[in-house]
Write a protein that holds these residues in place. Sequence first.
Motif, PDB file in Angstrom:
ATOM      1  N   ILE A  55       0.857  -1.184   0.000  1.00  0.00           N
ATOM      2  CA  ILE A  55       0.000   0.000   0.000  1.00  0.00           C
ATOM      3  C   ILE A  55       0.894   1.235   0.000  1.00  0.00           C
ATOM      4  CG2 ILE A  55      -1.768   1.274   1.282  1.00  0.00           C
ATOM      5  CD1 ILE A  55      -2.897  -1.385   2.152  1.00  0.00           C
ATOM      6  N   PRO A  56       0.817   2.047  -1.077  1.00  0.00           N
ATOM      7  CA  PRO A  56       1.781   3.135  -1.275  1.00  0.00           C
ATOM      8  C   PRO A  56       1.761   4.192  -0.173  1.00  0.00           C
ATOM      9  CG  PRO A  56       0.112   3.121  -3.037  1.00  0.00           C
ATOM     10  CD  PRO A  56      -0.132   1.910  -2.195  1.00  0.00           C
ATOM     11  N   GLN A  57       0.598   4.409   0.448  1.00  0.00           N
ATOM     12  CA  GLN A  57       0.497   5.457   1.477  1.00  0.00           C
ATOM     13  C   GLN A  57       1.095   5.013   2.811  1.00  0.00           C
ATOM     14  OE1 GLN A  57      -2.006   4.277  -0.313  1.00  0.00           O
ATOM     15  NE2 GLN A  57      -2.928   5.956  -1.473  1.00  0.00           N
ATOM     16  N   LEU A  58       1.306   3.723   2.987  1.00  0.00           N
ATOM     17  CA  LEU A  58       1.790   3.222   4.278  1.00  0.00           C
ATOM     18  C   LEU A  58       3.303   3.034   4.268  1.00  0.00           C
ATOM     19  CD1 LEU A  58      -0.884   0.484   5.164  1.00  0.00           C
ATOM     20  CD2 LEU A  58      -0.886   2.935   5.732  1.00  0.00           C
ATOM     21  N   THR A  59       3.908   3.184   5.429  1.00  0.00           N
ATOM     22  CA  THR A  59       5.351   2.965   5.564  1.00  0.00           C
ATOM     23  C   THR A  59       5.644   1.467   5.548  1.00  0.00           C
ATOM     24  OG1 THR A  59       5.246   2.783   7.964  1.00  0.00           O
ATOM     25  CG2 THR A  59       5.547   5.007   7.057  1.00  0.00           C
ATOM     26  N   VAL A  60       6.942   1.163   5.509  1.00  0.00           N
ATOM     27  CA  VAL A  60       7.394  -0.231   5.525  1.00  0.00           C
ATOM     28  C   VAL A  60       6.784  -0.975   6.710  1.00  0.00           C
ATOM     29  CG1 VAL A  60       9.438  -1.658   5.978  1.00  0.00           C
ATOM     30  CG2 VAL A  60       9.523   0.141   4.233  1.00  0.00           C
ATOM     31  N   VAL A  61       6.950  -0.415   7.899  1.00  0.00           N
ATOM     32  CA  VAL A  61       6.502  -1.138   9.093  1.00  0.00           C
ATOM     33  C   VAL A  61       4.971  -1.259   9.106  1.00  0.00           C
ATOM     34  CG1 VAL A  61       6.392   0.814  10.726  1.00  0.00           C
ATOM     35  CG2 VAL A  61       7.011  -1.467  11.551  1.00  0.00           C
ATOM     36  N   GLU A  62       4.283  -0.245   8.610  1.00  0.00           N
ATOM     37  CA  GLU A  62       2.815  -0.303   8.557  1.00  0.00           C
ATOM     38  C   GLU A  62       2.324  -1.339   7.543  1.00  0.00           C
ATOM     39  OE1 GLU A  62       2.034   4.389   9.785  1.00  0.00           O
ATOM     40  OE2 GLU A  62       2.080   3.809   7.676  1.00  0.00           O
ATOM     41  N   ASN A  63       3.016  -1.426   6.398  1.00  0.00           N
ATOM     42  CA  ASN A  63       2.655  -2.454   5.418  1.00  0.00           C
ATOM     43  C   ASN A  63       2.812  -3.854   6.009  1.00  0.00           C
ATOM     44  OD1 ASN A  63       1.919  -1.965   2.419  1.00  0.00           O
ATOM     45  ND2 ASN A  63       3.315  -0.271   2.906  1.00  0.00           N
ATOM     46  N   ILE A  64       3.909  -4.043   6.746  1.00  0.00           N
ATOM     47  CA  ILE A  64       4.168  -5.364   7.324  1.00  0.00           C
ATOM     48  C   ILE A  64       3.110  -5.717   8.370  1.00  0.00           C
ATOM     49  CG2 ILE A  64       5.861  -6.738   8.626  1.00  0.00           C
ATOM     50  CD1 ILE A  64       8.056  -5.051   7.300  1.00  0.00           C
ATOM     51  N   GLU A  65       2.584  -4.684   9.022  1.00  0.00           N
ATOM     52  CA  GLU A  65       1.599  -4.898  10.096  1.00  0.00           C
ATOM     53  C   GLU A  65       0.203  -5.292   9.604  1.00  0.00           C
ATOM     54  OE1 GLU A  65       1.906  -2.175  13.904  1.00  0.00           O
ATOM     55  OE2 GLU A  65       2.158  -0.999  12.080  1.00  0.00           O
ATOM     56  N   ILE A  66      -0.056  -5.106   8.300  1.00  0.00           N
ATOM     57  CA  ILE A  66      -1.432  -5.264   7.813  1.00  0.00           C
ATOM     58  C   ILE A  66      -2.117  -6.564   8.269  1.00  0.00           C
ATOM     59  CG2 ILE A  66      -2.870  -5.477   5.722  1.00  0.00           C
ATOM     60  CD1 ILE A  66      -0.922  -3.487   4.384  1.00  0.00           C
ATOM     61  N   PRO A  67      -1.450  -7.730   8.092  1.00  0.00           N
ATOM     62  CA  PRO A  67      -2.144  -8.972   8.507  1.00  0.00           C
ATOM     63  C   PRO A  67      -2.478  -8.985   9.999  1.00  0.00           C
ATOM     64  CG  PRO A  67      -0.239  -9.465   7.128  1.00  0.00           C
ATOM     65  CD  PRO A  67      -0.151  -8.001   7.469  1.00  0.00           C
TER      66      PRO A  67
ATOM     67  N   PHE B  83      -3.075  -6.302  11.845  1.00  0.00           N
ATOM     68  CA  PHE B  83      -4.169  -5.353  12.010  1.00  0.00           C
ATOM     69  C   PHE B  83      -5.518  -6.056  11.812  1.00  0.00           C
ATOM     70  CE2 PHE B  83      -7.175  -2.445   9.953  1.00  0.00           C
ATOM     71  CZ  PHE B  83      -7.304  -1.481  10.941  1.00  0.00           C
ATOM     72  N   TYR B  84      -5.596  -6.857  10.730  1.00  0.00           N
ATOM     73  CA  TYR B  84      -6.855  -7.559  10.457  1.00  0.00           C
ATOM     74  C   TYR B  84      -7.181  -8.601  11.513  1.00  0.00           C
ATOM     75  CZ  TYR B  84      -7.526  -5.262   6.039  1.00  0.00           C
ATOM     76  OH  TYR B  84      -7.749  -4.314   5.090  1.00  0.00           O
ATOM     77  N   GLN B  85      -6.143  -9.084  12.199  1.00  0.00           N
ATOM     78  CA  GLN B  85      -6.380 -10.058  13.264  1.00  0.00           C
ATOM     79  C   GLN B  85      -6.601  -9.389  14.607  1.00  0.00           C
ATOM     80  OE1 GLN B  85      -3.803 -13.577  13.462  1.00  0.00           O
ATOM     81  NE2 GLN B  85      -3.117 -13.005  11.418  1.00  0.00           N
ATOM     82  N   GLY B  86      -6.597  -8.066  14.626  1.00  0.00           N
ATOM     83  CA  GLY B  86      -6.898  -7.349  15.856  1.00  0.00           C
ATOM     84  C   GLY B  86      -5.796  -7.390  16.902  1.00  0.00           C
TER      85      GLY B  86
ATOM     86  N   PRO C  48      -2.984  -6.079  19.365  1.00  0.00           N
ATOM     87  CA  PRO C  48      -2.754  -4.792  20.013  1.00  0.00           C
ATOM     88  C   PRO C  48      -1.624  -4.039  19.305  1.00  0.00           C
ATOM     89  CG  PRO C  48      -2.559  -6.608  21.595  1.00  0.00           C
ATOM     90  CD  PRO C  48      -2.741  -7.222  20.260  1.00  0.00           C
ATOM     91  N   GLU C  49      -1.776  -2.717  19.239  1.00  0.00           N
ATOM     92  CA  GLU C  49      -0.884  -1.865  18.458  1.00  0.00           C
ATOM     93  C   GLU C  49       0.597  -2.073  18.780  1.00  0.00           C
ATOM     94  OE1 GLU C  49      -0.897   2.887  17.974  1.00  0.00           O
ATOM     95  OE2 GLU C  49      -2.875   1.973  18.271  1.00  0.00           O
ATOM     96  N   GLU C  50       0.892  -2.068  20.077  1.00  0.00           N
ATOM     97  CA  GLU C  50       2.280  -2.130  20.525  1.00  0.00           C
ATOM     98  C   GLU C  50       2.953  -3.444  20.107  1.00  0.00           C
ATOM     99  OE1 GLU C  50       5.440  -0.263  21.774  1.00  0.00           O
ATOM    100  OE2 GLU C  50       3.418   0.597  21.618  1.00  0.00           O
ATOM    101  N   LEU C  51       2.224  -4.539  20.325  1.00  0.00           N
ATOM    102  CA  LEU C  51       2.725  -5.877  20.009  1.00  0.00           C
ATOM    103  C   LEU C  51       2.910  -6.036  18.511  1.00  0.00           C
ATOM    104  CD1 LEU C  51       3.274  -8.185  21.959  1.00  0.00           C
ATOM    105  CD2 LEU C  51       1.045  -9.139  21.361  1.00  0.00           C
ATOM    106  N   SER C  52       1.941  -5.513  17.778  1.00  0.00           N
ATOM    107  CA  SER C  52       1.949  -5.622  16.340  1.00  0.00           C
ATOM    108  C   SER C  52       3.131  -4.842  15.751  1.00  0.00           C
ATOM    109  CB  SER C  52       0.593  -5.123  15.829  1.00  0.00           C
ATOM    110  OG  SER C  52       0.699  -4.488  14.623  1.00  0.00           O
ATOM    111  N   ARG C  53       3.377  -3.647  16.295  1.00  0.00           N
ATOM    112  CA  ARG C  53       4.505  -2.841  15.832  1.00  0.00           C
ATOM    113  C   ARG C  53       5.831  -3.551  16.091  1.00  0.00           C
ATOM    114  NH1 ARG C  53       4.799   2.402  13.849  1.00  0.00           N
ATOM    115  NH2 ARG C  53       2.831   1.608  13.042  1.00  0.00           N
ATOM    116  N   GLN C  54       5.920  -4.144  17.265  1.00  0.00           N
ATOM    117  CA  GLN C  54       7.135  -4.858  17.665  1.00  0.00           C
ATOM    118  C   GLN C  54       7.397  -6.055  16.740  1.00  0.00           C
ATOM    119  OE1 GLN C  54       6.790  -5.799  21.876  1.00  0.00           O
ATOM    120  NE2 GLN C  54       8.346  -7.379  21.674  1.00  0.00           N
ATOM    121  N   GLN C  55       6.340  -6.805  16.474  1.00  0.00           N
ATOM    122  CA  GLN C  55       6.447  -7.980  15.604  1.00  0.00           C
ATOM    123  C   GLN C  55       6.843  -7.566  14.179  1.00  0.00           C
ATOM    124  OE1 GLN C  55       6.198 -11.122  16.364  1.00  0.00           O
ATOM    125  NE2 GLN C  55       5.521 -12.266  14.556  1.00  0.00           N
TER     126      GLN C  55
END
Length: 233
Positions: free
Chosen positions: A97-109, A111-114, A116-123
């Motif tokens: 997704i062009p509007q999202l950063t590298v780390v945000e793109n990686i987080e997408i799956p 995000f859909y699984q709900g 928590p933000e902190e854990l997801s960012r870390q992963q």
Amino acid sequence: EPIVQLEKVHKHYRMGAVVVEALRGVSFTLQPGEYLSIMGPSGCGKSTLLNVLGCLDRPTSGRYLLGGRDVSQLDDDALSVIRGTRLGFVFQSYNLIPQLTVVENIEIPLFYQGWPEELSRQQARQMAERVGLGHRLNHRPFELSGGQQQRVAIARALVNDPLVILADEPTGNLDSVSGREVLDLFDQLHAQGKTLILVTHDPTVAERAGRILRMRDGQVESDEQRRPAPHTP
Ligand code: ADP
Ligand code: ADP
């Protein structure tokens, strides 16, 4: 127990009065940790097979067991859950997704699984590091080379720890150097025990896998073990 088990899978497409038999009795099993490439000429059924393996489509008949579970008759919603939780996808065109950063793109799956933000960012950060992009977390896709973009896509495919990673011509848009980097990364993942399926028409790409399944006219023409399968418990 096999990760993937296909039993006499047929896939028919109806086009008006004509029925196209895209898959005609495909059977094979894949053990955990195997690295399989599927190859064959255009029109032989590779994409159809990948769509079935990726739970994007159901077989017309036959069985598909993924991680021991029969997924051949599931409805669209259930298949979508399987795709999000059990599978990782890598496409020829990266599909970031062009509007999202590298780390945000990686987080997408996640995000859909709900998650928590902190854990997801870390992963997601960990995955970025794993594919050598720990220093590019806040870049956007257009600021990256093709090879880097494909590595983001691979990190995204890895982030939910899928049973299988499915890659469709992952080096198709890359120059030979970046293509090799991506294939080196697949080698690494294989060495780390990941189960990989790579679809390609390119023999030099296919040869990187330990096992090559050749398709012809919707059937398995040959199934060649090039290196010993990894030991499985
Ligand atoms: P490959 O990926 O190896 O090029 P495909 O799986 O795309 O092969 O196609 C296998 C056969 O099924 C071809 O004859 C193709 O024309 C046909 N086919 C694929 N998708 C469809 C579809 N959605 N509708 C009708 N025919 C299709
Ligand atoms: P080929 O088998 O000739 O390499 P592709 O793998 O690119 O062709 O796919 C054939 C067609 O199926 C293309 O039109 C592509 O857009 C579509 N396609 C491929 N993968 C997917 C997917 N995961 N979901 C939906 N459509 C797809």
